[in-house]
Scaffold this motif. Structure first.
Motif, PDB file in Angstrom:
ATOM      1  N   VAL A 166      32.629  17.891  16.525  1.00  0.00           N
ATOM      2  CA  VAL A 166      33.049  19.239  16.125  1.00  0.00           C
ATOM      3  C   VAL A 166      31.853  19.994  15.539  1.00  0.00           C
ATOM      4  O   VAL A 166      31.638  21.177  15.848  1.00  0.00           O
ATOM      5  N   VAL A 167      31.046  19.325  14.725  1.00  0.00           N
ATOM      6  CA  VAL A 167      29.835  19.952  14.185  1.00  0.00           C
ATOM      7  C   VAL A 167      28.893  20.345  15.322  1.00  0.00           C
ATOM      8  O   VAL A 167      28.278  21.424  15.301  1.00  0.00           O
ATOM      9  N   GLU A 168      28.810  19.500  16.333  1.00  0.00           N
ATOM     10  CA  GLU A 168      27.954  19.793  17.478  1.00  0.00           C
ATOM     11  C   GLU A 168      28.393  21.081  18.163  1.00  0.00           C
ATOM     12  O   GLU A 168      27.563  21.877  18.623  1.00  0.00           O
ATOM     13  N   ARG A 169      29.701  21.321  18.204  1.00  0.00           N
ATOM     14  CA  ARG A 169      30.208  22.583  18.778  1.00  0.00           C
ATOM     15  C   ARG A 169      29.846  23.769  17.883  1.00  0.00           C
ATOM     16  O   ARG A 169      29.574  24.856  18.375  1.00  0.00           O
ATOM     17  N   VAL A 170      29.838  23.553  16.580  1.00  0.00           N
ATOM     18  CA  VAL A 170      29.472  24.626  15.645  1.00  0.00           C
ATOM     19  C   VAL A 170      28.068  25.133  15.934  1.00  0.00           C
ATOM     20  O   VAL A 170      27.814  26.340  15.930  1.00  0.00           O
ATOM     21  N   VAL A 171      27.143  24.233  16.183  1.00  0.00           N
ATOM     22  CA  VAL A 171      25.744  24.640  16.305  1.00  0.00           C
ATOM     23  C   VAL A 171      25.293  24.885  17.740  1.00  0.00           C
ATOM     24  O   VAL A 171      24.309  25.600  17.965  1.00  0.00           O
ATOM     25  N   ASN A 172      26.003  24.317  18.718  1.00  0.00           N
ATOM     26  CA  ASN A 172      25.489  24.380  20.090  1.00  0.00           C
ATOM     27  C   ASN A 172      26.345  25.134  21.087  1.00  0.00           C
ATOM     28  O   ASN A 172      25.858  25.455  22.177  1.00  0.00           O
ATOM     29  N   ASP A 173      27.602  25.397  20.771  1.00  0.00           N
ATOM     30  CA  ASP A 173      28.433  26.035  21.790  1.00  0.00           C
ATOM     31  C   ASP A 173      27.950  27.465  22.057  1.00  0.00           C
ATOM     32  O   ASP A 173      27.610  28.201  21.134  1.00  0.00           O
ATOM     33  N   GLY A 174      27.949  27.834  23.318  1.00  0.00           N
ATOM     34  CA  GLY A 174      27.483  29.161  23.698  1.00  0.00           C
ATOM     35  C   GLY A 174      28.498  30.255  23.474  1.00  0.00           C
ATOM     36  O   GLY A 174      28.173  31.442  23.616  1.00  0.00           O
ATOM     37  N   ASP A 175      29.712  29.878  23.121  1.00  0.00           N
ATOM     38  CA  ASP A 175      30.772  30.868  22.898  1.00  0.00           C
ATOM     39  C   ASP A 175      31.090  30.965  21.410  1.00  0.00           C
ATOM     40  O   ASP A 175      31.422  29.965  20.774  1.00  0.00           O
ATOM     41  N   SER A 176      31.022  32.157  20.866  1.00  0.00           N
ATOM     42  CA  SER A 176      31.249  32.326  19.426  1.00  0.00           C
ATOM     43  C   SER A 176      32.674  31.957  19.027  1.00  0.00           C
ATOM     44  O   SER A 176      32.908  31.495  17.902  1.00  0.00           O
ATOM     45  N   HIS A 177      33.655  32.150  19.919  1.00  0.00           N
ATOM     46  CA  HIS A 177      35.038  31.796  19.593  1.00  0.00           C
ATOM     47  C   HIS A 177      35.174  30.294  19.375  1.00  0.00           C
ATOM     48  O   HIS A 177      35.876  29.848  18.465  1.00  0.00           O
ATOM     49  N   VAL A 178      34.498  29.499  20.204  1.00  0.00           N
ATOM     50  CA  VAL A 178      34.533  28.041  20.045  1.00  0.00           C
ATOM     51  C   VAL A 178      33.820  27.651  18.752  1.00  0.00           C
ATOM     52  O   VAL A 178      34.321  26.828  17.976  1.00  0.00           O
ATOM     53  N   ARG A 179      32.657  28.255  18.503  1.00  0.00           N
ATOM     54  CA  ARG A 179      31.910  27.919  17.284  1.00  0.00           C
ATOM     55  C   ARG A 179      32.747  28.198  16.041  1.00  0.00           C
ATOM     56  O   ARG A 179      32.814  27.381  15.114  1.00  0.00           O
ATOM     57  N   TRP A 180      33.391  29.357  16.013  1.00  0.00           N
ATOM     58  CA  TRP A 180      34.159  29.725  14.822  1.00  0.00           C
ATOM     59  C   TRP A 180      35.419  28.887  14.679  1.00  0.00           C
ATOM     60  O   TRP A 180      35.819  28.552  13.554  1.00  0.00           O
ATOM     61  N   ARG A 181      36.034  28.513  15.787  1.00  0.00           N
ATOM     62  CA  ARG A 181      37.208  27.636  15.672  1.00  0.00           C
ATOM     63  C   ARG A 181      36.782  26.246  15.210  1.00  0.00           C
ATOM     64  O   ARG A 181      37.512  25.569  14.475  1.00  0.00           O
ATOM     65  N   ALA A 182      35.591  25.822  15.634  1.00  0.00           N
ATOM     66  CA  ALA A 182      35.077  24.526  15.188  1.00  0.00           C
ATOM     67  C   ALA A 182      34.814  24.549  13.683  1.00  0.00           C
ATOM     68  O   ALA A 182      35.098  23.575  12.969  1.00  0.00           O
ATOM     69  N   MET A 183      34.298  25.670  13.175  1.00  0.00           N
ATOM     70  CA  MET A 183      34.081  25.789  11.726  1.00  0.00           C
ATOM     71  C   MET A 183      35.417  25.732  10.983  1.00  0.00           C
ATOM     72  O   MET A 183      35.533  25.094   9.934  1.00  0.00           O
ATOM     73  N   TRP A 184      36.399  26.429  11.529  1.00  0.00           N
ATOM     74  CA  TRP A 184      37.738  26.369  10.926  1.00  0.00           C
ATOM     75  C   TRP A 184      38.231  24.927  10.903  1.00  0.00           C
ATOM     76  O   TRP A 184      38.776  24.460   9.886  1.00  0.00           O
ATOM     77  N   ALA A 185      38.055  24.213  12.015  1.00  0.00           N
ATOM     78  CA  ALA A 185      38.555  22.839  12.115  1.00  0.00           C
ATOM     79  C   ALA A 185      37.933  21.945  11.046  1.00  0.00           C
ATOM     80  O   ALA A 185      38.626  21.137  10.408  1.00  0.00           O
ATOM     81  N   LEU A 186      36.631  22.080  10.825  1.00  0.00           N
ATOM     82  CA  LEU A 186      35.967  21.240   9.819  1.00  0.00           C
ATOM     83  C   LEU A 186      36.553  21.474   8.432  1.00  0.00           C
ATOM     84  O   LEU A 186      36.651  20.550   7.627  1.00  0.00           O
ATOM     85  N   ASN A 187      36.957  22.703   8.166  1.00  0.00           N
ATOM     86  CA  ASN A 187      37.527  23.016   6.858  1.00  0.00           C
ATOM     87  C   ASN A 187      38.918  22.443   6.649  1.00  0.00           C
ATOM     88  O   ASN A 187      39.433  22.463   5.534  1.00  0.00           O
ATOM     89  N   GLN A 188      39.540  21.946   7.705  1.00  0.00           N
ATOM     90  CA  GLN A 188      40.883  21.377   7.577  1.00  0.00           C
ATOM     91  C   GLN A 188      40.848  19.914   7.128  1.00  0.00           C
ATOM     92  O   GLN A 188      41.872  19.375   6.718  1.00  0.00           O
ATOM     93  N   TYR A 189      39.678  19.296   7.201  1.00  0.00           N
ATOM     94  CA  TYR A 189      39.569  17.894   6.794  1.00  0.00           C
ATOM     95  C   TYR A 189      39.665  17.794   5.274  1.00  0.00           C
ATOM     96  O   TYR A 189      39.063  18.605   4.559  1.00  0.00           O
ATOM     97  N   PRO A 190      40.400  16.814   4.774  1.00  0.00           N
ATOM     98  CA  PRO A 190      40.497  16.670   3.319  1.00  0.00           C
ATOM     99  C   PRO A 190      39.164  16.351   2.653  1.00  0.00           C
ATOM    100  O   PRO A 190      38.929  16.719   1.503  1.00  0.00           O
ATOM    101  N   ASP A 191      38.273  15.693   3.397  1.00  0.00           N
ATOM    102  CA  ASP A 191      36.946  15.360   2.862  1.00  0.00           C
ATOM    103  C   ASP A 191      35.905  15.925   3.835  1.00  0.00           C
ATOM    104  O   ASP A 191      35.813  15.488   4.980  1.00  0.00           O
ATOM    105  N   THR A 192      35.134  16.895   3.385  1.00  0.00           N
ATOM    106  CA  THR A 192      34.147  17.543   4.257  1.00  0.00           C
ATOM    107  C   THR A 192      32.722  17.027   4.015  1.00  0.00           C
ATOM    108  O   THR A 192      31.758  17.624   4.488  1.00  0.00           O
ATOM    109  N   THR A 193      32.611  15.914   3.304  1.00  0.00           N
ATOM    110  CA  THR A 193      31.285  15.392   2.956  1.00  0.00           C
ATOM    111  C   THR A 193      30.420  15.161   4.190  1.00  0.00           C
ATOM    112  O   THR A 193      29.262  15.586   4.255  1.00  0.00           O
ATOM    113  N   ARG A 194      30.981  14.478   5.186  1.00  0.00           N
ATOM    114  CA  ARG A 194      30.199  14.148   6.384  1.00  0.00           C
ATOM    115  C   ARG A 194      29.809  15.419   7.140  1.00  0.00           C
ATOM    116  O   ARG A 194      28.669  15.544   7.605  1.00  0.00           O
ATOM    117  N   ALA A 195      30.723  16.368   7.244  1.00  0.00           N
ATOM    118  CA  ALA A 195      30.423  17.627   7.932  1.00  0.00           C
ATOM    119  C   ALA A 195      29.279  18.356   7.230  1.00  0.00           C
ATOM    120  O   ALA A 195      28.375  18.898   7.880  1.00  0.00           O
TER     121      ALA A 195
END
Length: 282
Positions: A111-140
Protein backbone atom coordinates in the motif's frame (compact mmCIF):
# COMPACT_ATOMS: atom_id res chain seq x y z
CA UNK A 1 -22.96 -24.74 28.75
CA UNK A 2 -21.40 -21.80 26.91
CA UNK A 3 -19.71 -24.13 24.43
CA UNK A 4 -22.99 -25.95 23.89
CA UNK A 5 -24.84 -22.70 23.15
CA UNK A 6 -22.11 -21.60 20.75
CA UNK A 7 -22.25 -24.96 18.99
CA UNK A 8 -26.02 -24.70 18.60
CA UNK A 9 -25.72 -21.14 17.24
CA UNK A 10 -23.06 -22.21 14.75
CA UNK A 11 -25.22 -25.14 13.63
CA UNK A 12 -28.20 -22.80 13.15
CA UNK A 13 -26.06 -20.46 11.02
CA UNK A 14 -24.82 -23.35 8.90
CA UNK A 15 -28.36 -24.62 8.41
CA UNK A 16 -29.44 -21.20 7.16
CA UNK A 17 -26.79 -21.29 4.43
CA UNK A 18 -27.11 -22.76 0.98
CA UNK A 19 -24.76 -25.57 0.08
CA UNK A 20 -22.57 -23.20 -1.96
CA UNK A 21 -22.40 -20.63 0.84
CA UNK A 22 -21.45 -23.27 3.38
CA UNK A 23 -18.80 -24.69 1.07
CA UNK A 24 -17.28 -21.24 0.57
CA UNK A 25 -17.40 -20.35 4.28
CA UNK A 26 -15.56 -23.54 5.18
CA UNK A 27 -13.08 -22.94 2.36
CA UNK A 28 -12.44 -19.39 3.58
CA UNK A 29 -11.78 -20.66 7.09
CA UNK A 30 -9.35 -23.30 5.83
CA UNK A 31 -7.43 -20.87 3.61
CA UNK A 32 -7.22 -18.26 6.36
CA UNK A 33 -5.81 -20.90 8.69
CA UNK A 34 -3.26 -21.85 6.05
CA UNK A 35 -2.14 -18.22 5.55
CA UNK A 36 -2.09 -17.52 9.31
CA UNK A 37 0.39 -20.35 9.80
CA UNK A 38 2.72 -19.09 7.06
CA UNK A 39 1.37 -21.04 4.13
CA UNK A 40 0.15 -19.95 0.72
CA UNK A 41 -3.45 -20.15 -0.46
CA UNK A 42 -4.20 -22.94 -2.90
CA UNK A 43 -4.06 -22.13 -6.65
CA UNK A 44 -7.79 -22.82 -6.95
CA UNK A 45 -8.51 -20.39 -4.12
CA UNK A 46 -6.34 -17.69 -5.73
CA UNK A 47 -8.19 -18.18 -8.99
CA UNK A 48 -11.45 -17.59 -7.15
CA UNK A 49 -10.10 -14.39 -5.58
CA UNK A 50 -8.82 -13.17 -8.96
CA UNK A 51 -12.22 -13.79 -10.50
CA UNK A 52 -13.72 -11.56 -7.80
CA UNK A 53 -11.05 -8.93 -8.41
CA UNK A 54 -11.90 -8.90 -12.12
CA UNK A 55 -15.54 -8.31 -11.22
CA UNK A 56 -14.51 -5.08 -9.49
CA UNK A 57 -14.03 -3.57 -12.95
CA UNK A 58 -17.76 -3.71 -13.60
CA UNK A 59 -19.94 -1.30 -11.68
CA UNK A 60 -22.98 -3.63 -11.37
CA UNK A 61 -20.80 -6.37 -9.82
CA UNK A 62 -18.46 -4.17 -7.81
CA UNK A 63 -20.11 -3.98 -4.39
CA UNK A 64 -20.94 -7.69 -4.26
CA UNK A 65 -17.37 -8.61 -5.30
CA UNK A 66 -15.93 -6.18 -2.74
CA UNK A 67 -18.11 -7.64 0.02
CA UNK A 68 -17.14 -11.20 -0.87
CA UNK A 69 -13.41 -10.40 -0.82
CA UNK A 70 -13.82 -8.81 2.61
CA UNK A 71 -15.78 -11.85 3.76
CA UNK A 72 -12.91 -14.09 2.65
CA UNK A 73 -10.52 -12.17 4.88
CA UNK A 74 -6.74 -12.05 4.90
CA UNK A 75 -6.42 -15.20 2.83
CA UNK A 76 -7.31 -12.96 -0.12
CA UNK A 77 -4.28 -10.71 0.47
CA UNK A 78 -1.65 -12.73 -1.49
CA UNK A 79 -3.74 -12.52 -4.67
CA UNK A 80 -4.52 -8.86 -3.99
CA UNK A 81 -0.85 -7.94 -3.61
CA UNK A 82 -0.15 -9.26 -7.09
CA UNK A 83 -2.92 -7.05 -8.47
CA UNK A 84 -1.68 -3.86 -6.78
CA UNK A 85 0.18 -3.04 -10.02
CA UNK A 86 -2.66 -4.02 -12.32
CA UNK A 87 -2.86 -1.92 -15.52
CA UNK A 88 -6.48 -1.13 -14.69
CA UNK A 89 -6.84 1.95 -12.47
CA UNK A 90 -10.07 0.64 -10.91
CA UNK A 91 -8.41 -2.58 -9.80
CA UNK A 92 -5.48 -0.76 -8.17
CA UNK A 93 -7.87 1.64 -6.43
CA UNK A 94 -10.00 -1.22 -5.16
CA UNK A 95 -6.99 -3.18 -3.89
CA UNK A 96 -5.89 -0.34 -1.60
CA UNK A 97 -9.48 0.52 -0.74
CA UNK A 98 -10.28 -3.03 0.39
CA UNK A 99 -7.07 -3.20 2.41
CA UNK A 100 -8.23 -0.06 4.21
CA UNK A 101 -11.10 -2.13 5.56
CA UNK A 102 -9.23 -5.44 5.88
CA UNK A 103 -6.14 -3.89 7.54
CA UNK A 104 -3.82 -6.80 6.84
CA UNK A 105 -0.32 -5.96 8.08
CA UNK A 106 1.06 -8.10 5.26
CA UNK A 107 -0.22 -5.49 2.79
CA UNK A 108 1.29 -2.36 4.37
CA UNK A 109 4.45 -2.33 2.25
CA UNK A 110 2.47 -2.73 -0.98
CA UNK A 111 0.00 0.00 0.00
CA UNK A 112 2.89 2.37 0.78
CA UNK A 113 4.38 1.48 -2.60
CA UNK A 114 1.14 2.69 -4.22
CA UNK A 115 1.37 5.93 -2.23
CA UNK A 116 4.75 6.81 -3.70
CA UNK A 117 4.72 5.14 -7.11
CA UNK A 118 1.22 5.00 -8.55
CA UNK A 119 0.76 7.22 -11.58
CA UNK A 120 -2.83 8.02 -10.67
CA UNK A 121 -3.48 10.53 -7.90
CA UNK A 122 -6.80 8.86 -7.00
CA UNK A 123 -4.99 5.58 -6.24
CA UNK A 124 -2.26 7.38 -4.29
CA UNK A 125 -4.77 9.25 -2.14
CA UNK A 126 -6.90 6.18 -1.50
CA UNK A 127 -3.74 4.33 -0.49
CA UNK A 128 -2.95 7.11 2.01
CA UNK A 129 -6.47 6.83 3.38
CA UNK A 130 -6.04 3.05 3.69
CA UNK A 131 -2.83 3.37 5.73
CA UNK A 132 -4.65 5.62 8.18
CA UNK A 133 -7.21 2.90 8.86
CA UNK A 134 -4.64 0.60 10.46
CA UNK A 135 -4.72 0.66 14.26
CA UNK A 136 -0.91 0.79 14.31
CA UNK A 137 0.74 2.96 11.64
CA UNK A 138 4.31 2.49 12.91
CA UNK A 139 5.44 0.37 9.96
CA UNK A 140 3.81 2.69 7.41
CA UNK A 141 5.56 5.69 8.98
CA UNK A 142 8.94 3.92 8.84
CA UNK A 143 8.46 3.09 5.16
CA UNK A 144 7.36 6.55 3.98
CA UNK A 145 10.14 8.18 6.00
CA UNK A 146 12.68 5.96 4.25
CA UNK A 147 11.15 6.65 0.83
CA UNK A 148 11.30 10.41 1.49
CA UNK A 149 15.08 10.00 1.06
CA UNK A 150 14.71 8.45 -2.41
CA UNK A 151 16.86 9.73 -5.28
CA UNK A 152 13.65 9.91 -7.35
CA UNK A 153 12.12 13.37 -6.95
CA UNK A 154 8.52 12.24 -7.61
CA UNK A 155 8.85 9.43 -5.06
CA UNK A 156 10.18 11.87 -2.48
CA UNK A 157 7.28 14.26 -2.99
CA UNK A 158 4.65 11.53 -2.82
CA UNK A 159 6.32 10.23 0.34
CA UNK A 160 6.15 13.70 1.93
CA UNK A 161 2.43 13.95 1.12
CA UNK A 162 1.99 10.47 2.58
CA UNK A 163 3.81 11.60 5.72
CA UNK A 164 1.38 14.48 6.08
CA UNK A 165 -1.52 12.02 5.96
CA UNK A 166 0.17 10.16 8.83
CA UNK A 167 0.60 13.47 10.73
CA UNK A 168 4.40 13.39 10.59
CA UNK A 169 5.91 16.88 11.16
CA UNK A 170 9.15 15.79 9.49
CA UNK A 171 7.45 16.51 6.15
CA UNK A 172 6.94 20.23 6.83
CA UNK A 173 10.11 21.70 5.21
CA UNK A 174 9.35 19.91 1.94
CA UNK A 175 5.63 20.73 2.10
CA UNK A 176 6.37 24.43 2.73
CA UNK A 177 8.63 24.41 -0.30
CA UNK A 178 5.87 22.73 -2.30
CA UNK A 179 3.60 25.75 -1.78
CA UNK A 180 5.65 27.49 -4.49
CA UNK A 181 6.09 24.53 -6.83
CA UNK A 182 5.63 25.15 -10.55
CA UNK A 183 2.99 22.39 -10.75
CA UNK A 184 -0.52 23.49 -9.79
CA UNK A 185 -1.62 20.07 -8.51
CA UNK A 186 1.48 19.76 -6.35
CA UNK A 187 0.84 23.22 -4.88
CA UNK A 188 -2.70 22.12 -4.00
CA UNK A 189 -1.38 18.95 -2.35
CA UNK A 190 1.00 21.07 -0.28
CA UNK A 191 -1.77 23.40 0.86
CA UNK A 192 -4.02 20.46 1.69
CA UNK A 193 -1.26 18.69 3.64
CA UNK A 194 -0.95 21.60 6.05
CA UNK A 195 -4.47 20.93 7.33
CA UNK A 196 -3.17 17.66 8.78
CA UNK A 197 0.16 18.77 10.22
CA UNK A 198 -1.11 21.75 12.18
CA UNK A 199 1.98 23.86 12.78
CA UNK A 200 2.00 27.62 13.39
CA UNK A 201 5.00 27.97 11.08
CA UNK A 202 2.74 27.18 8.11
CA UNK A 203 0.63 30.34 8.41
CA UNK A 204 3.14 32.57 6.62
CA UNK A 205 3.31 30.31 3.58
CA UNK A 206 -0.48 30.08 3.40
CA UNK A 207 -0.68 33.88 3.48
CA UNK A 208 1.23 33.80 0.20
CA UNK A 209 -1.21 31.27 -1.26
CA UNK A 210 -4.08 33.69 -0.59
CA UNK A 211 -2.46 36.09 -3.05
CA UNK A 212 -2.82 33.44 -5.77
CA UNK A 213 -5.22 33.84 -8.69
CA UNK A 214 -6.27 30.18 -8.29
CA UNK A 215 -9.40 30.21 -6.19
CA UNK A 216 -9.29 26.45 -5.45
CA UNK A 217 -5.90 27.01 -3.83
CA UNK A 218 -7.20 29.98 -1.84
CA UNK A 219 -10.22 27.97 -0.68
CA UNK A 220 -8.00 25.07 0.40
CA UNK A 221 -5.66 27.49 2.17
CA UNK A 222 -8.55 28.72 4.31
CA UNK A 223 -9.45 25.14 5.23
CA UNK A 224 -5.86 24.56 6.34
CA UNK A 225 -5.56 27.85 8.21
CA UNK A 226 -8.70 26.93 10.12
CA UNK A 227 -6.85 23.93 11.54
CA UNK A 228 -3.72 25.85 12.54
CA UNK A 229 -3.47 27.45 16.01
CA UNK A 230 -1.94 30.81 16.84
CA UNK A 231 -2.32 34.52 16.22
CA UNK A 232 -0.69 34.56 12.80
CA UNK A 233 -3.15 32.00 11.42
CA UNK A 234 -6.01 34.02 12.91
CA UNK A 235 -4.74 37.25 11.35
CA UNK A 236 -4.34 35.64 7.92
CA UNK A 237 -7.87 34.27 8.13
CA UNK A 238 -9.34 37.60 9.21
CA UNK A 239 -7.51 39.35 6.40
CA UNK A 240 -9.15 37.06 3.82
CA UNK A 241 -12.72 37.91 4.82
CA UNK A 242 -12.98 40.35 1.89
CA UNK A 243 -11.68 37.93 -0.77
CA UNK A 244 -13.37 38.39 -4.16
CA UNK A 245 -14.47 34.73 -4.22
CA UNK A 246 -17.61 33.97 -2.15
CA UNK A 247 -16.33 30.41 -1.70
CA UNK A 248 -13.28 31.78 0.09
CA UNK A 249 -15.35 34.20 2.17
CA UNK A 250 -17.73 31.41 3.20
CA UNK A 251 -14.82 29.27 4.39
CA UNK A 252 -13.27 32.22 6.23
CA UNK A 253 -16.50 32.85 8.13
CA UNK A 254 -16.82 29.16 9.02
CA UNK A 255 -13.19 28.90 10.12
CA UNK A 256 -13.36 32.06 12.26
CA UNK A 257 -16.59 30.91 13.86
CA UNK A 258 -15.12 27.54 14.77
CA UNK A 259 -12.02 29.06 16.37
CA UNK A 260 -14.07 30.59 19.16
CA UNK A 261 -11.86 33.69 19.20
CA UNK A 262 -13.85 36.68 20.48
CA UNK A 263 -11.91 38.99 18.16
CA UNK A 264 -13.65 37.34 15.22
CA UNK A 265 -17.05 38.73 16.24
CA UNK A 266 -16.16 42.25 15.04
CA UNK A 267 -14.69 40.93 11.76
CA UNK A 268 -17.76 38.82 11.02
CA UNK A 269 -20.21 41.57 11.98
CA UNK A 270 -18.53 44.06 9.67
CA UNK A 271 -18.49 41.57 6.81
CA UNK A 272 -22.15 40.73 7.31
CA UNK A 273 -23.09 44.39 6.89
CA UNK A 274 -21.76 44.43 3.31
CA UNK A 275 -22.04 40.78 2.24
CA UNK A 276 -24.43 40.03 -0.65
CA UNK A 277 -23.83 36.34 -1.28
CA UNK A 278 -26.61 34.19 0.19
CA UNK A 279 -24.38 31.24 1.09
CA UNK A 280 -21.92 33.45 2.97
CA UNK A 281 -24.76 35.18 4.82
CA UNK A 282 -26.20 31.86 5.93
Amino acid sequence: AIASRAEKKLKAIEQSMTGVELYRARGNWFENRRVATGGEPSPAFNRRVNTLIDKLKNNPDRQAARDEILAIGKAATPAMLKRMKDPDFTVRWEMVNIQGYMRDEAAVESVVERVVNDGDSHVRWRAMWALNQYPDTTRAKELVLELSKSTDEAQRWNAFVGMSMLHMPECLPAIHKGLKDADSWRRWEAVNALARVNDESSAAGLRGVLASSEKRHRREAINSLGMIPGDEAYNVLAGAVDDQDPGVRFRVCMALGKRGDRRALKVLTERRAVEQDKQVLE
